[in-house]
Design an enzyme around this catalytic site. Structure first.
Site, PDB file in Angstrom:
ATOM      1  N   TYR A 223       0.703  -1.135  -0.121  1.00 40.03           N
ATOM      2  CA  TYR A 223      -0.016  -0.078   0.020  1.00 40.03           C
ATOM      3  C   TYR A 223       0.841   1.312  -0.061  1.00 40.03           C
ATOM      4  O   TYR A 223       0.744   2.115  -0.776  1.00 40.03           O
ATOM      5  CB  TYR A 223      -0.847  -0.150   1.254  1.00 40.03           C
TER       6      TYR A 223
HETATM    7  N1  LIG Z   1      -7.885   7.283   6.702  1.00 42.76           N
HETATM    8  C1  LIG Z   1      -6.538   7.585   7.048  1.00 42.76           C
HETATM    9  O1  LIG Z   1      -6.234   7.503   8.212  1.00 42.76           O
HETATM   10  C2  LIG Z   1      -5.733   7.763   6.113  1.00 42.76           C
HETATM   11  C3  LIG Z   1      -4.229   7.785   6.432  1.00 42.76           C
HETATM   12  C4  LIG Z   1      -3.547   8.026   5.415  1.00 42.76           C
HETATM   13  C5  LIG Z   1      -3.964   8.110   3.938  1.00 42.76           C
HETATM   14  N2  LIG Z   1      -5.305   8.028   3.614  1.00 42.76           N
HETATM   15  C6  LIG Z   1      -5.613   8.169   2.233  1.00 42.76           C
HETATM   16  O2  LIG Z   1      -6.815   9.027   2.279  1.00 42.76           O
HETATM   17  C7  LIG Z   1      -7.912   8.844   1.364  1.00 42.76           C
HETATM   18  C8  LIG Z   1      -9.165   8.570   1.671  1.00 42.76           C
HETATM   19  O3  LIG Z   1      -9.143   7.620   2.967  1.00 42.76           O
HETATM   20  P1  LIG Z   1     -10.508   7.062   3.234  1.00 42.76           P
HETATM   21  O4  LIG Z   1      -9.943   6.386   4.963  1.00 42.76           O
HETATM   22  O5  LIG Z   1     -11.389   8.131   3.702  1.00 42.76           O
HETATM   23  O6  LIG Z   1     -10.694   5.886   2.762  1.00 42.76           O
HETATM   24  P2  LIG Z   1     -12.035   5.125   1.986  1.00 42.76           P
HETATM   25  O7  LIG Z   1     -11.866   3.891   1.697  1.00 42.76           O
HETATM   26  O8  LIG Z   1     -13.346   5.505   3.239  1.00 42.76           O
HETATM   27  O9  LIG Z   1     -12.448   6.220   0.908  1.00 42.76           O
HETATM   28  C9  LIG Z   1     -11.823   6.015  -0.369  1.00 42.76           C
HETATM   29  C10 LIG Z   1     -12.962   6.083  -1.332  1.00 42.76           C
HETATM   30  O10 LIG Z   1     -12.257   5.901  -2.629  1.00 42.76           O
HETATM   31  C11 LIG Z   1     -13.301   5.104  -3.645  1.00 42.76           C
HETATM   32  N3  LIG Z   1     -12.419   4.586  -4.563  1.00 42.76           N
HETATM   33  C12 LIG Z   1     -11.445   3.829  -4.621  1.00 42.76           C
HETATM   34  N4  LIG Z   1     -11.013   3.336  -5.643  1.00 42.76           N
HETATM   35  C13 LIG Z   1     -11.713   4.136  -6.635  1.00 42.76           C
HETATM   36  C14 LIG Z   1     -11.728   4.175  -8.195  1.00 42.76           C
HETATM   37  N5  LIG Z   1     -10.995   3.557  -8.741  1.00 42.76           N
HETATM   38  N6  LIG Z   1     -12.611   5.133  -8.524  1.00 42.76           N
HETATM   39  C15 LIG Z   1     -13.598   5.823  -7.882  1.00 42.76           C
HETATM   40  N7  LIG Z   1     -13.682   5.796  -6.581  1.00 42.76           N
HETATM   41  C16 LIG Z   1     -12.562   4.980  -5.838  1.00 42.76           C
HETATM   42  C17 LIG Z   1     -13.830   4.043  -2.801  1.00 42.76           C
HETATM   43  O11 LIG Z   1     -15.063   3.482  -2.955  1.00 42.76           O
HETATM   44  C18 LIG Z   1     -13.878   4.790  -1.360  1.00 42.76           C
HETATM   45  O12 LIG Z   1     -15.098   5.433  -1.173  1.00 42.76           O
HETATM   46  C19 LIG Z   1      -7.424   7.377   0.714  1.00 42.76           C
HETATM   47  O13 LIG Z   1      -6.391   7.689  -0.747  1.00 42.76           O
HETATM   48  C20 LIG Z   1      -6.268   6.870   1.592  1.00 42.76           C
HETATM   49  O14 LIG Z   1      -5.319   5.949   1.194  1.00 42.76           O
HETATM   50  C21 LIG Z   1      -6.204   7.881   4.575  1.00 42.76           C
END
Ligand SMILES: NC(=O)c1ccc[n+]([C@@H]2O[C@H](COP(=O)([O-])OP(=O)(O)OC[C@H]3O[C@@H](n4cnc5c(N)ncnc54)[C@H](O)[C@@H]3O)[C@@H](O)[C@H]2O)c1
Length: 303
Positions: free
Chosen positions: A139
């Site tokens: 990841y």
């Molecule tokens: N939550 C955290 O603590 C955290 C920490 C570091 C980085 N991030 C990054 O922040 C972002 C949001 O995280 P989150 O926790 O809200 O995750 P989440 O999984 O709740 O949200 C990500 C969304 O992206 C959508 N998605 C994935 N692939 C897609 C595609 N090909 N086309 C359209 N939509 C797509 C999913 O359906 C999902 O709703 C992510 O990129 C994650 O890697 C999150």
């Protein structure tokens, strides 16, 4: 302003879209509701928002007419070894390449959600943005590859892009695979909680409202790469104690081996984002956890 938010049905993306709308902006959400976790939860997150079903990895993308793209869509989670790896390539690397390509073509600014997972085995704490990235999970490697890809689009095609490295976000709607949601629902439902590792692993927890504020500030006036991390580092054991205190319940903890790819520690150096954007985390771990507990306990009807 008119903004596109990718991943708008997700945990952070739905909070971001709501905040932008509340500030008077128009928001077009793009999400394909992947099954990484129950899509019904994403439907709930997206309620009241304009979220269009678009798969960034294959559908045509058109950002003409928007003032900026918040690119939060992706496949999160460090358990990314093995058969699921192609999904990380598709939803992180391929989707981001297509977003950067379209944004560069349409001359639209992008804020990209990267992760503290790019730091991995880096041994500098607190970790500044110029620490050598040594991701421990596939990841984290895909997120680092996305950062490099963005940089290549900046250099080759003048893409206007800001990269944010989020450090563990928490609060209401936190993803069901994340620790605090699992702990809160285990407490609310009286179920055992599976703890991986010795519980001494620690994180720079960041309240989701603070993550959103940093993300909006980055779109408005950011340049380069910023850590977005909470002020308080807390271990899993400390976080469990805090949630037990807030809920007035005792967690039945089942201990297991650590998961490969899991970092021992994250601690954000936020000097850069404080200086450039005047951002700082405002919600304490205790206050944010109380809000997360209220949300989780209301959902299972134990509030
Ligand atoms: N939550 C955290 O603590 C955290 C920490 C570091 C980085 N991030 C990054 O922040 C972002 C949001 O995280 P989150 O926790 O809200 O995750 P989440 O999984 O709740 O949200 C990500 C969304 O992206 C959508 N998605 C994935 N692939 C897609 C595609 N090909 N086309 C359209 N939509 C797509 C999913 O359906 C999902 O709703 C992510 O990129 C994650 O890697 C999150």
């Amino acid at each position: 302003m008119r903004y596109a938010v990718t991943g708008a049905a997700g945990f952070i993306g739905s909070h971001l879209a709501e905040t932008l709308e509340a500030a008077g902006h128009e928001v077009v959400g793009l999400d394909c509701f992947t099954d990484y976790y129950d899509p019904a939860l994403k439907e709930e997150n997206a309620r009241g928002l304009d979220v269009r079903r678009v798969d960034l990895a294959e559908d045509a993308l058109d950002f003409s007419g928007v003032d900026g793209v918040f690119h939060l869509a992706g496949r999160p989670g460090v358990r990314s070894f093995g058969d699921v790896f192609p999904l990380y390539l598709r939803h992180n690397l391929l989707a981001s390449q297509r977003v950067f390509e379209a944004a560069a073509r349409d001359g639209v600014r992008v804020v990209f959600a990267s992760s503290s997972s790019v730091y991995g085995a880096t041994a500098r704490y607190p970790t500044p943005e110029d620490a050598e990235p040594r991701p421990l999970s596939p990841y984290g490697i895909t997120k680092l590859a996305c950062e490099h890809l963005a940089e290549a689009y900046v250099r080759a095609f003048g893409l206007d892009c800001v990269t944010l490295r989020y450090f563990n976000a928490f609060g209401p709607r936190q993803r069901p695979d994340m620790a605090f949601t699992r702990i809160a629902f285990s407490l609310a439902e009286g179920r055992p909680f599976d703890l991986y590792g010795d519980g001494a692993q620690s994180r720079s927890w960041t309240y989701v409202g603070d993550v959103v504020a940093g993300t909006v500030a980055a779109m408005e006036r950011g340049v380069g790469t910023y850590n977005v991390g909470g002020a308080l580092e807390a271990s899993m054991n400390e976080s469990i104690e805090l949630l037990e205190r807030i809920s007035g319940r005792t967690l039945d903890v089942r201990r297991h081996e650590a998961v490969p790819g899991d970092q021992r520690r994250t601690q954000a150096d936020t000097t850069r984002i404080r200086g450039d954007l005047g951002w700082e985390p405002r919600v304490s771990l205790e206050e944010g956890l109380a809000r997360q507990w209220d949300w989780a306990s209301a959902r299972v009807g134990t509030a």
